[in-house]
Design a protein around this motif. Structure first.
Motif, PDB file in Angstrom:
ATOM      1  N   THR A 137       0.759  -1.341   0.079  1.00  0.00           N
ATOM      2  CA  THR A 137      -0.024   0.031  -0.164  1.00  0.00           C
ATOM      3  C   THR A 137       0.995   1.017   0.184  1.00  0.00           C
ATOM      4  OG1 THR A 137      -2.302  -1.078   1.234  1.00  0.00           O
ATOM      5  CG2 THR A 137      -1.984   1.262   0.933  1.00  0.00           C
ATOM      6  N   PHE A 159      -0.683   4.422  -0.242  1.00  0.00           N
ATOM      7  CA  PHE A 159      -1.118   5.694   0.095  1.00  0.00           C
ATOM      8  C   PHE A 159      -2.630   4.494   0.559  1.00  0.00           C
ATOM      9  CE2 PHE A 159      -0.098   7.979  -3.324  1.00  0.00           C
ATOM     10  CZ  PHE A 159      -1.647   7.944  -3.854  1.00  0.00           C
ATOM     11  N   GLN A 207       1.245   5.318   5.296  1.00  0.00           N
ATOM     12  CA  GLN A 207       0.641   5.353   3.829  1.00  0.00           C
ATOM     13  C   GLN A 207      -0.523   6.250   4.036  1.00  0.00           C
ATOM     14  OE1 GLN A 207      -0.653   1.076   5.135  1.00  0.00           O
ATOM     15  NE2 GLN A 207       1.610   0.592   3.832  1.00  0.00           N
TER      16      GLN A 207
END
Length: 244
Positions: free
Chosen positions: A18, A20, A215
């Motif tokens: 991931t 963001f 993230q």
């Protein structure tokens, strides 16, 4: 009045990684909006989403009420882009580089394209360099020429990826003044990706800070306010040039 650009819960995932998630903000017409953060936080990835080069894994982004998910061609008509390296064609002189979008996307005669290109080069202070090749000019001039090309079709929005990267402080400051001058004279909305603190403080009306560890978005607001009042240690460290 609704925002010119609206990012709603934008998420980007590559495989199991991931970059963001759930990033949301709006950008108003005439703003200089900066996307900032440390290396690897997803600044350029988010910019690619906004341009329509990278479909978001989730979320929605609209530009002038057009969706990058379903109306990408309409989105791109509203945007001019300056890539980090400038991305000028080395075999073309500056006038030819700036003329290229006009030749491809309009029916204007060659002479008219050339005249418009000269006008755009004049806006960035490169009138006298129109006949030079990219290899014959400085790095700062390459960045200015790339901005001139991004202006060729008179887009209301310019997106700049690391415009100060590789430039000395004096040249970088000159580029900052150019951005503000174009905003004031043309009413152009700027979205600028950078981690250069001096430029952020000089040009940004507002900024969004991404963080790789979190993230996602960890700060949104005026840079002066974030520097003075932020309590998040990562945000404070960035704006005060401190180590964590």
């Amino acid at each position: 009045m609704s925002a010119l650009i609206q990012v709603r819960e934008a998420t980007q995932v590559f495989g199991t990684r991931t970059i963001f998630r759930d990033v949301s903000f709006g950008i108003d017409q005439g703003e200089v909006f900066v996307i900032l953060g440390g290396s690897g936080c997803g600044k350029s990835t988010l910019l690619k989403q906004m341009i329509g080069l990278l479909p978001p894994t989730a979320g929605e982004i609209t530009v002038a009420s057009y969706s990058v998910n379903t109306q990408v061609e309409e989105v791109r008509r509203h945007i001019g882009v300056m890539f980090q390296s400038g991305a000028l064609f080395g075999s073309m002189n500056l006038q030819e580089n700036v003329s290229l979008p006009l030749a491809v996307f309009t029916d204007l005669p060659k002479e008219a394209c050339a005249e418009i290109a000269r006008l755009k080069l004049g806006l960035v202070g490169l009138t006298e360099a129109a006949s030079r090749l990219p290899s014959e000019i400085s790095g700062g001039m390459v960045k200015r020429a790339a901005i001139a090309r991004a202006l060729a079709l008179d887009p209301p929005i310019l997106m700049l990826d690391e415009p100060s990267a590789g430039l000395d402080p004096v040249t970088s400051a000159g580029l900052d003044r150019l951005i503000l001058g174009l905003r004031d004279s043309l009413g152009t909305t700027f979205v600028v990706v950078t981690h250069e603190l001096a430029s952020i403080m000089a040009i940004a009306d507002r900024c969004a800070m991404l963080d790789a560890k979190a993230q996602g978005l960890i700060a949104l607001g005026k840079p002066q306010d974030l520097k003075q009042t932020a309590t998040d240690p990562t945000v404070r460290a960035f704006f005060h040039r401190e180590t964590l």
